[in-house]
Design a protein around this motif. Sequence first.
Motif, PDB file in Angstrom:
ATOM      1  N   ALA A 180     -10.864   2.934   0.339  1.00 16.51           N
ATOM      2  CA  ALA A 180      -9.486   2.844   0.856  1.00 16.51           C
ATOM      3  C   ALA A 180      -8.615   2.085  -0.146  1.00 16.51           C
ATOM      4  CB  ALA A 180      -9.479   2.151   2.212  1.00 16.51           C
ATOM      5  N   LYS A 181      -9.170   1.007  -0.700  1.00 19.91           N
ATOM      6  CA  LYS A 181      -8.400   0.220  -1.683  1.00 19.91           C
ATOM      7  C   LYS A 181      -8.104   1.074  -2.914  1.00 19.91           C
ATOM      8  CE  LYS A 181      -9.507  -4.472  -0.485  1.00 19.91           C
ATOM      9  NZ  LYS A 181     -10.862  -4.867  -0.154  1.00 19.91           N
ATOM     10  N   CYS A 182      -9.131   1.814  -3.372  1.00 21.79           N
ATOM     11  CA  CYS A 182      -8.939   2.657  -4.564  1.00 21.79           C
ATOM     12  C   CYS A 182      -7.853   3.700  -4.334  1.00 21.79           C
ATOM     13  CB  CYS A 182     -10.219   3.400  -4.927  1.00 21.79           C
ATOM     14  SG  CYS A 182     -11.472   2.307  -5.530  1.00 21.79           S
ATOM     15  N   TYR A 183      -7.806   4.216  -3.110  1.00 21.64           N
ATOM     16  CA  TYR A 183      -6.793   5.244  -2.813  1.00 21.64           C
ATOM     17  C   TYR A 183      -5.468   4.616  -2.373  1.00 21.64           C
ATOM     18  CZ  TYR A 183      -9.924   9.274  -3.186  1.00 21.64           C
ATOM     19  OH  TYR A 183     -10.747  10.260  -3.650  1.00 21.64           O
ATOM     20  N   ASP A 184      -5.424   3.275  -2.442  1.00 20.35           N
ATOM     21  CA  ASP A 184      -4.184   2.555  -2.162  1.00 20.35           C
ATOM     22  C   ASP A 184      -3.707   2.725  -0.715  1.00 20.35           C
ATOM     23  OD1 ASP A 184      -2.199   0.868  -2.917  1.00 20.35           O
ATOM     24  OD2 ASP A 184      -0.900   2.415  -3.765  1.00 20.35           O
ATOM     25  N   ILE A 185      -4.671   2.719   0.227  1.00 20.21           N
ATOM     26  CA  ILE A 185      -4.248   2.735   1.628  1.00 20.21           C
ATOM     27  C   ILE A 185      -4.826   1.519   2.354  1.00 20.21           C
ATOM     28  CG2 ILE A 185      -3.989   5.268   1.757  1.00 20.21           C
ATOM     29  CD1 ILE A 185      -6.470   5.283   3.516  1.00 20.21           C
ATOM     30  N   GLU A 186      -4.083   1.021   3.328  1.00 21.96           N
ATOM     31  CA  GLU A 186      -4.543  -0.120   4.120  1.00 21.96           C
ATOM     32  C   GLU A 186      -5.277   0.429   5.339  1.00 21.96           C
ATOM     33  OE1 GLU A 186      -1.445  -2.741   5.562  1.00 21.96           O
ATOM     34  OE2 GLU A 186      -2.874  -4.393   5.826  1.00 21.96           O
ATOM     35  N   LEU A 187      -6.548   0.075   5.441  1.00 24.58           N
ATOM     36  CA  LEU A 187      -7.389   0.658   6.487  1.00 24.58           C
ATOM     37  C   LEU A 187      -8.434  -0.367   6.918  1.00 24.58           C
ATOM     38  CD1 LEU A 187      -8.314   3.299   7.973  1.00 24.58           C
ATOM     39  CD2 LEU A 187      -9.827   3.719   6.028  1.00 24.58           C
ATOM     40  N   TYR A 188      -8.639  -0.511   8.220  1.00 22.43           N
ATOM     41  CA  TYR A 188      -9.632  -1.474   8.713  1.00 22.43           C
ATOM     42  C   TYR A 188     -10.715  -0.778   9.521  1.00 22.43           C
ATOM     43  CZ  TYR A 188      -6.165  -4.757   7.137  1.00 22.43           C
ATOM     44  OH  TYR A 188      -5.283  -5.438   6.341  1.00 22.43           O
TER      45      TYR A 188
ATOM     46  N   TYR B 157       0.843  -1.199   0.000  1.00 18.25           N
ATOM     47  CA  TYR B 157       0.000   0.000   0.000  1.00 18.25           C
ATOM     48  C   TYR B 157       0.877   1.246   0.000  1.00 18.25           C
ATOM     49  CZ  TYR B 157      -3.729  -3.188   1.346  1.00 18.25           C
ATOM     50  OH  TYR B 157      -4.634  -4.196   1.384  1.00 18.25           O
ATOM     51  N   ARG B 158       0.253   2.346  -0.472  1.00 15.86           N
ATOM     52  CA  ARG B 158       0.978   3.609  -0.426  1.00 15.86           C
ATOM     53  C   ARG B 158       1.172   4.009   1.045  1.00 15.86           C
ATOM     54  NH1 ARG B 158      -1.595   8.427  -3.505  1.00 15.86           N
ATOM     55  NH2 ARG B 158      -0.136  10.116  -3.130  1.00 15.86           N
ATOM     56  N   TYR B 159       0.097   3.910   1.813  1.00 15.19           N
ATOM     57  CA  TYR B 159       0.200   4.157   3.253  1.00 15.19           C
ATOM     58  C   TYR B 159      -0.582   3.084   3.980  1.00 15.19           C
ATOM     59  CZ  TYR B 159       2.028   8.635   1.878  1.00 15.19           C
ATOM     60  OH  TYR B 159       2.804   9.596   1.315  1.00 15.19           O
ATOM     61  N   SER B 160      -0.031   2.636   5.103  1.00 15.17           N
ATOM     62  CA  SER B 160      -0.713   1.585   5.851  1.00 15.17           C
ATOM     63  C   SER B 160      -1.139   2.086   7.230  1.00 15.17           C
ATOM     64  CB  SER B 160       0.200   0.367   6.011  1.00 15.17           C
ATOM     65  OG  SER B 160      -0.385  -0.532   6.924  1.00 15.17           O
ATOM     66  N   PHE B 161      -2.437   1.935   7.512  1.00 14.47           N
ATOM     67  CA  PHE B 161      -2.952   2.220   8.860  1.00 14.47           C
ATOM     68  C   PHE B 161      -3.240   0.882   9.560  1.00 14.47           C
ATOM     69  CE2 PHE B 161      -3.913   6.136   6.574  1.00 14.47           C
ATOM     70  CZ  PHE B 161      -3.517   7.097   7.483  1.00 14.47           C
ATOM     71  N   SER B 162      -2.475  -0.131   9.193  1.00 14.88           N
ATOM     72  CA  SER B 162      -2.711  -1.459   9.771  1.00 14.88           C
ATOM     73  C   SER B 162      -2.290  -1.493  11.242  1.00 14.88           C
ATOM     74  CB  SER B 162      -1.925  -2.505   8.990  1.00 14.88           C
ATOM     75  OG  SER B 162      -1.835  -3.673   9.754  1.00 14.88           O
ATOM     76  N   HIS B 163      -3.086  -2.206  12.027  1.00 18.11           N
ATOM     77  CA  HIS B 163      -2.780  -2.390  13.448  1.00 18.11           C
ATOM     78  C   HIS B 163      -1.877  -3.601  13.645  1.00 18.11           C
ATOM     79  CE1 HIS B 163      -6.071  -4.833  12.120  1.00 18.11           C
ATOM     80  NE2 HIS B 163      -5.681  -5.715  13.009  1.00 18.11           N
ATOM     81  N   MET B 164      -1.637  -4.369  12.565  1.00 23.60           N
ATOM     82  CA  MET B 164      -0.973  -5.664  12.743  1.00 23.60           C
ATOM     83  C   MET B 164       0.542  -5.603  12.558  1.00 23.60           C
ATOM     84  SD  MET B 164      -3.612  -8.058  10.670  1.00 23.60           S
ATOM     85  CE  MET B 164      -3.664  -6.960   9.300  1.00 23.60           C
ATOM     86  N   SER B 165       1.003  -4.530  11.894  1.00 20.90           N
ATOM     87  CA  SER B 165       2.413  -4.541  11.531  1.00 20.90           C
ATOM     88  C   SER B 165       3.274  -3.781  12.544  1.00 20.90           C
ATOM     89  CB  SER B 165       2.571  -3.930  10.145  1.00 20.90           C
ATOM     90  OG  SER B 165       1.512  -3.052   9.886  1.00 20.90           O
ATOM     91  N   THR B 166       4.578  -3.914  12.368  1.00 20.92           N
ATOM     92  CA  THR B 166       5.496  -3.130  13.194  1.00 20.92           C
ATOM     93  C   THR B 166       6.477  -2.438  12.251  1.00 20.92           C
ATOM     94  OG1 THR B 166       7.021  -4.980  13.387  1.00 20.92           O
ATOM     95  CG2 THR B 166       5.412  -4.710  15.156  1.00 20.92           C
ATOM     96  N   ASP B 167       7.149  -1.426  12.775  1.00 25.82           N
ATOM     97  CA  ASP B 167       8.182  -0.736  12.006  1.00 25.82           C
ATOM     98  C   ASP B 167       9.479  -1.505  12.225  1.00 25.82           C
ATOM     99  OD1 ASP B 167      10.136   0.930  11.082  1.00 25.82           O
ATOM    100  OD2 ASP B 167       9.347   2.745  12.012  1.00 25.82           O
ATOM    101  N   ILE B 168      10.052  -2.050  11.151  1.00 28.22           N
ATOM    102  CA  ILE B 168      11.306  -2.801  11.374  1.00 28.22           C
ATOM    103  C   ILE B 168      12.510  -2.074  10.770  1.00 28.22           C
ATOM    104  CG2 ILE B 168      10.232  -5.075  11.642  1.00 28.22           C
ATOM    105  CD1 ILE B 168      11.369  -5.720   8.814  1.00 28.22           C
ATOM    106  N   THR B 169      12.310  -0.795  10.415  1.00 28.43           N
ATOM    107  CA  THR B 169      13.431  -0.076   9.793  1.00 28.43           C
ATOM    108  C   THR B 169      14.595   0.100  10.765  1.00 28.43           C
ATOM    109  OG1 THR B 169      12.439   2.030  10.417  1.00 28.43           O
ATOM    110  CG2 THR B 169      11.955   1.232   8.184  1.00 28.43           C
ATOM    111  N   GLN B 170      14.291   0.092  12.071  1.00 30.56           N
ATOM    112  CA  GLN B 170      15.345   0.308  13.070  1.00 30.56           C
ATOM    113  C   GLN B 170      15.850  -1.012  13.668  1.00 30.56           C
ATOM    114  OE1 GLN B 170      16.175   3.610  13.638  1.00 30.56           O
ATOM    115  NE2 GLN B 170      14.712   3.897  11.968  1.00 30.56           N
ATOM    116  N   PHE B 171      15.358  -2.128  13.164  1.00 30.40           N
ATOM    117  CA  PHE B 171      15.726  -3.416  13.766  1.00 30.40           C
ATOM    118  C   PHE B 171      17.243  -3.631  13.653  1.00 30.40           C
ATOM    119  CE2 PHE B 171      16.268  -8.032  13.927  1.00 30.40           C
ATOM    120  CZ  PHE B 171      15.566  -8.297  15.095  1.00 30.40           C
ATOM    121  N   PRO B 172      17.897  -4.040  14.754  1.00 23.52           N
ATOM    122  CA  PRO B 172      19.360  -4.202  14.713  1.00 23.52           C
ATOM    123  C   PRO B 172      19.758  -5.488  13.965  1.00 23.52           C
ATOM    124  CG  PRO B 172      18.514  -4.761  16.885  1.00 23.52           C
ATOM    125  CD  PRO B 172      17.329  -4.335  16.072  1.00 23.52           C
TER     126      PRO B 172
END
Length: 461
Positions: free
Chosen positions: A409-417, A99-114
Amino acid sequence: MNQNNNTFIYRELYNNLKEDILSFKYDSNEKLPSKREMAQNLNVSVNSVKTAYEQLLEEGYIYTLERKGYFIEPLEKLIVEPQTTHTLTTTAPPQEQQYRYSFSHMSTDITQFPVDTWTKLMKQVFKNYSHRLSAIPDLKGPIELRQAIAKLVSYKRGIQCNAEQIVIASGTNVLLKQIMDVMADDSKIAVENPGYFRFRDILHKTNRTTIPIDLDDRGISMSAIKAAAPDLVIVTPSHQFPMGTIMPISRRIDLLNWLTKTNGYVIEDDYDSEFKYNTDNIPSLYSFDKSDRVIYLGTFSKTLMPGLRLSYMILPTSLVEQFEHINNNVIPDFSMLNALTLYLMIKDGHYERYIKKMHHLYEDKRAQLIEQLKQSFESKIKIHDTHAGLHFIVEVETEYSYDDIETRAKCYDIELYTINRFTVAPVSDQTKYKTLIIGFSQLEIEAIPEAVNILKQVLIH
Ligand SMILES: Cc1ncc(COP(=O)(O)O)c(C=O)c1O
């Protein structure tokens, strides 16, 4: 035949003979030409024929009689009933939705993962624990990790337990199935409504009677529980999923007292308690339990990442023996490599440091998102700003139905529940405000204004 390639010749001869045998070109017990004769007939080496005959012998297509030669094994024709053959309807492999932007409650940010630290620790596991990796894992998980978890939950969640009560698995879904194995088949199970639909699915598949219990402003309704009289209750007291309510002490005591009186059990799903903002950690339900009634579920899916698949439960002492007995011959399904790497990460302090870092990052993301939502939606939004976890609830004034919102939400390419994902029955579309679950872990801080702008277009324009 290509004489230059012995392997090729042997495979071709073996395949031809196999096909002829299966299509009954030979009679049962018919004698095959000797290796030498066959080699001469086909102008190939005796060795190639020997290898082909030995492979057919090994697989049972032919048999041998001493000093007499090789014979065709009597075979029955394989029955193929046309109506029982299933054709697999091949669809294109599902595309991983980005998705372009995700408002998902299920994921985590792993960009900082060591990543480097994890890789270094994993190498240490190969070096120092190779004997553990090359054997079947312990049923309940490596004792080192269980002891480390016992220490963590002691100072983080106020839980005093023995490592022997802890069971590691590859997810809370697996743990819930294991809990079902120790519960009587006819147990009635109360679940929160709205609540975690994956648990409801598992209970349904294990043929359990589930009773959805509505929530009030303190969490699961005690009067509804008392009326339903379940044997087991599943709750998310630290941060009700998905509504966010923190169950106050009065409701916790009420629930525990009722369980003690009825000999019932409660599963405390403590899925995201590591993240509390501007408040102290709220002790777990387990820490108040004096009657051995609470089964505690914890996960590394929120603090680290869902893709790691490492979760755990803490069983009441009274259920440990039964669990071990039932699972006597079971090979556990978690990754020993990941479990031992995680142990080293906790032991060496990297886990705590990472959570602290992520806590700050999530706190920032959350604050900025809330600010932006207020600015952008003004009076059209009500934010249920519970200071916990990786998601919160909003109610937005919109003319769109829940189905419309999901499609848009799908049309606008965002993940939203929407709340509809979590309720047992669809929620009425007749209300002025629609309830949405807003997860913020995947949003980059700089992108929040634009993400909110698109969210507004989905919901209002
Ligand atoms: C309500 C709830 N419980 C538990 C979990 C953890 O599940 P697992 O440990 O299987 O990843 C999640 C994860 O998103 C959740 O939302």
